[in-house]
Design a protein around this motif. Structure first.
Motif, short mmCIF file in Angstrom:
data_model
loop_
_atom_site.label_atom_id
_atom_site.label_comp_id
_atom_site.label_asym_id
_atom_site.label_seq_id
_atom_site.Cartn_x
_atom_site.Cartn_y
_atom_site.Cartn_z
N GLU A 96 1.75 13.00 -0.13
CA GLU A 96 2.86 12.39 -0.87
C GLU A 96 3.56 11.32 -0.06
O GLU A 96 3.68 11.41 1.16
CB GLU A 96 3.86 13.46 -1.32
CG GLU A 96 4.55 14.20 -0.20
CD GLU A 96 5.51 15.26 -0.69
OE1 GLU A 96 5.53 15.53 -1.92
OE2 GLU A 96 6.26 15.82 0.14
N LYS A 97 3.97 10.26 -0.76
CA LYS A 97 4.79 9.18 -0.21
C LYS A 97 4.11 8.48 0.97
O LYS A 97 4.77 8.04 1.91
CB LYS A 97 6.17 9.71 0.18
CG LYS A 97 6.95 10.29 -0.99
CD LYS A 97 8.31 10.78 -0.60
CE LYS A 97 9.04 11.34 -1.82
NZ LYS A 97 10.38 11.86 -1.48
N ASN A 98 2.79 8.38 0.91
CA ASN A 98 2.04 7.65 1.94
C ASN A 98 1.74 6.23 1.44
O ASN A 98 1.76 5.95 0.24
CB ASN A 98 0.71 8.36 2.23
CG ASN A 98 0.91 9.78 2.69
OD1 ASN A 98 1.31 10.01 3.83
ND2 ASN A 98 0.64 10.74 1.82
N TYR A 99 1.46 5.33 2.40
CA TYR A 99 0.92 4.02 2.06
C TYR A 99 -0.56 4.04 2.42
O TYR A 99 -0.92 4.27 3.58
CB TYR A 99 1.63 2.90 2.81
CG TYR A 99 0.99 1.55 2.58
CD1 TYR A 99 1.04 0.95 1.33
CD2 TYR A 99 0.31 0.90 3.60
CE1 TYR A 99 0.43 -0.27 1.10
CE2 TYR A 99 -0.30 -0.34 3.38
CZ TYR A 99 -0.24 -0.91 2.13
OH TYR A 99 -0.84 -2.12 1.90
N LEU A 100 -1.44 3.80 1.43
CA LEU A 100 -2.88 3.90 1.63
C LEU A 100 -3.54 2.58 1.29
O LEU A 100 -3.19 1.92 0.30
CB LEU A 100 -3.48 5.00 0.75
CG LEU A 100 -2.86 6.40 0.90
CD1 LEU A 100 -1.96 6.70 -0.28
CD2 LEU A 100 -3.93 7.46 1.00
N ASP A 101 -4.54 2.21 2.10
CA ASP A 101 -5.25 0.96 1.87
C ASP A 101 -6.63 1.06 2.51
O ASP A 101 -6.91 1.97 3.30
CB ASP A 101 -4.47 -0.21 2.44
CG ASP A 101 -4.72 -1.51 1.68
OD1 ASP A 101 -5.69 -1.56 0.90
OD2 ASP A 101 -3.96 -2.47 1.88
N GLY A 102 -7.50 0.09 2.18
CA GLY A 102 -8.82 0.03 2.76
C GLY A 102 -9.78 1.03 2.16
O GLY A 102 -9.47 1.75 1.20
N GLY A 103 -10.99 1.08 2.72
CA GLY A 103 -12.02 1.98 2.24
C GLY A 103 -12.78 1.41 1.06
O GLY A 103 -12.37 0.42 0.45
N THR A 104 -13.92 2.00 0.73
CA THR A 104 -14.60 1.63 -0.51
C THR A 104 -13.70 2.01 -1.67
O THR A 104 -13.42 1.21 -2.56
CB THR A 104 -15.96 2.33 -0.61
OG1 THR A 104 -15.80 3.72 -0.37
CG2 THR A 104 -16.93 1.78 0.41
N PHE A 105 -13.24 3.26 -1.71
CA PHE A 105 -12.06 3.69 -2.45
C PHE A 105 -11.07 4.20 -1.42
O PHE A 105 -11.46 4.86 -0.45
CB PHE A 105 -12.38 4.81 -3.44
CG PHE A 105 -13.06 4.35 -4.69
CD1 PHE A 105 -12.33 4.03 -5.82
CD2 PHE A 105 -14.44 4.25 -4.74
CE1 PHE A 105 -12.96 3.60 -6.98
CE2 PHE A 105 -15.08 3.83 -5.90
CZ PHE A 105 -14.34 3.50 -7.02
N SER A 106 -9.78 3.93 -1.59
CA SER A 106 -8.81 4.41 -0.60
C SER A 106 -8.76 5.93 -0.57
O SER A 106 -8.60 6.52 0.49
CB SER A 106 -7.42 3.83 -0.90
OG SER A 106 -7.41 2.44 -0.69
#
Length: 393
Positions: free
Chosen positions: A328-338
């Motif tokens: 919860e409440k994370n910032y996620l980016d990158g990956g083929t799918f994050s």
């Protein structure tokens, strides 16, 4: 004896030829050209970007190379978006019953769903018109948004003086390590605390911070560095808490097992080795996992490798199930799918992704997961648009 009367079967009326040619004529008129007399092929054409069909790709808003594959011969072509030319094609190269051509297409300044049209010509005729809808995303890597963990809020605080040591092995319960610049760290005791310290482990072992019977382990305001992927995983497997920790340079970030908490931390700049699908966080089996308010992006700045995911969940080992897991409440980016949750994952409604924010730096999308994953309040950080979940199975 006379034969019984029969009722003739009515003949099906033939469609006027003009109707059969309507679609081709309209396409030709739009292109300002005649229609090729050859019959259209039945095999659907495709456009590829970076080795995959554009139907599944997230394409950066810049100059990109698009490959067109079609069963129709052509000697030139034009790409347009709306009425604007964005690229030109030379003659298609014949290969195995298809014709292929690559060219650079200018998608600068565009975003969201964009219809890319390829108009292909053979001599003076329009041979084929190909329409594909692209998902166009910002070309430049988005900086970590304000409010999420970064270089200023994680790792060893600025001005801290560290004492150099070699590898460290802890066997005394309740040990506190502070202000150390260590090699690899091994903990074989409960309630050990690491503060304002750095672990740099590059000798090819499995874990930079290896925990065995180390219940209650806490690491805060510290760093885990695997060099150039010299260590497989940052820390594992269970009974630990990370607070304001920066993780970089390992092949995989922390592994999440049982009774794990990761908060206010920054996991980034990981390193792909052959045969490794690199993830910021991964769990293959576990319970009572809390991941709150972290920046999770496995990519390295300046490298065009998306890596595998910010979060990878599956159930391959241990009890082969995941329970009581909250992101919860994370910032996620990158990956083929994050976020990548395998179809085989043995999860229930206690596995939750809520109120997370996503960047646009993944290759295919924000989340791919089976329908039983609980998701709510997950949006893109810049637009506020809901992050769709692609069905994994």
């Amino acid at each position: 004896m006379s034969q019984p009367a029969t009722t003739p079967t009515p003949r099906r009326p033939r469609r006027p030829r003009a109707l059969l040619a309507t679609a081709a004529v309209l396409a030709a008129l739009a292109a300002g050209a005649g229609v090729a007399p050859a019959a259209q092929a039945s095999v659907a054409p495709v456009m590829n970007y970076d080795g995959t069909t554009v139907n599944n790709a997230r394409i950066p808003a810049t100059d990109v190379e698009i490959e067109l594959v079609t069963p129709v011969a052509f000697d030139r072509g034009t790409y347009v978006v709306g009425t604007t030319p964005v690229g030109t094609l030379g003659a298609g190269t014949a290969a195995g019953g298809t014709y292929r051509a690559r060219t650079t297409v200018d998608l600068g300044g565009r975003s969201g769903s964009v219809t890319l049209v390829a108009k292909l010509y053979k001599g003076k005729y329009l041979a084929q018109t190909v329409f594909k809808v692209l998902r166009v995303v910002p070309a430049t890597r988005t900086a970590i948004p304000a409010g999420w963990p970064n270089a200023d809020s994680t790792g060893v605080p600025a001005g801290t003086t560290l004492t150099r040591t070699g590898d460290v092995v802890v066997t005394e319960p309740g040990t506190v390590l502070s202000g150390l610049d260590m090699g690899c760290l091994t903990v074989r005791a409960a309630d050990v605390v690491v503060r304002r310290s750095r672990v740099t482990c590059t000798d090819g072992r499995q874990l930079a911070v290896a925990l065995t019977d180390a219940e209650g382990f806490v690491m805060e305001d510290s760093e885990i560095d695997g060099g150039d992927g010299g260590t497989e995983n940052a820390i594992g497997w269970s009974d630990y808490t990370l607070r304001r920790v920066e993780v970089r340079g390992t092949q995989d970030g922390p592994r999440l097992g049982y009774d794990v908490t990761v908060v206010d931390s920054w996991i980034h700049a990981l390193v792909r080795h052959d045969g490794v699908h690199t993830d910021a966080l991964q769990s293959t089996s576990g319970e009572r996992i809390l991941v709150r308010h972290n920046t999770l992006d496995p990519r390295t700045a300046g490298d065009d490798d998306f890596l595998n995911s910010a979060v990878q969940l599956g159930t391959e080992t241990g009890t082969k199930r995941l329970r009581d897991v909250v992101f919860e409440k994370n910032y996620l980016d990158g990956g083929t799918f994050s976020v990548n949750v395998k179809c085989s994952a043995n999860i229930d409604s206690s596995v939750v992704f809520r109120d997370n924010r996503f960047g646009h730096g993944s290759k295919y999308g924000g989340v791919i997961a089976p329908g039983r994953l609980r998701v709510s309040g997950n949006t893109y950080v810049d637009t506020g648009a809901r992050v769709a979940v692609e069905p994994a199975c």
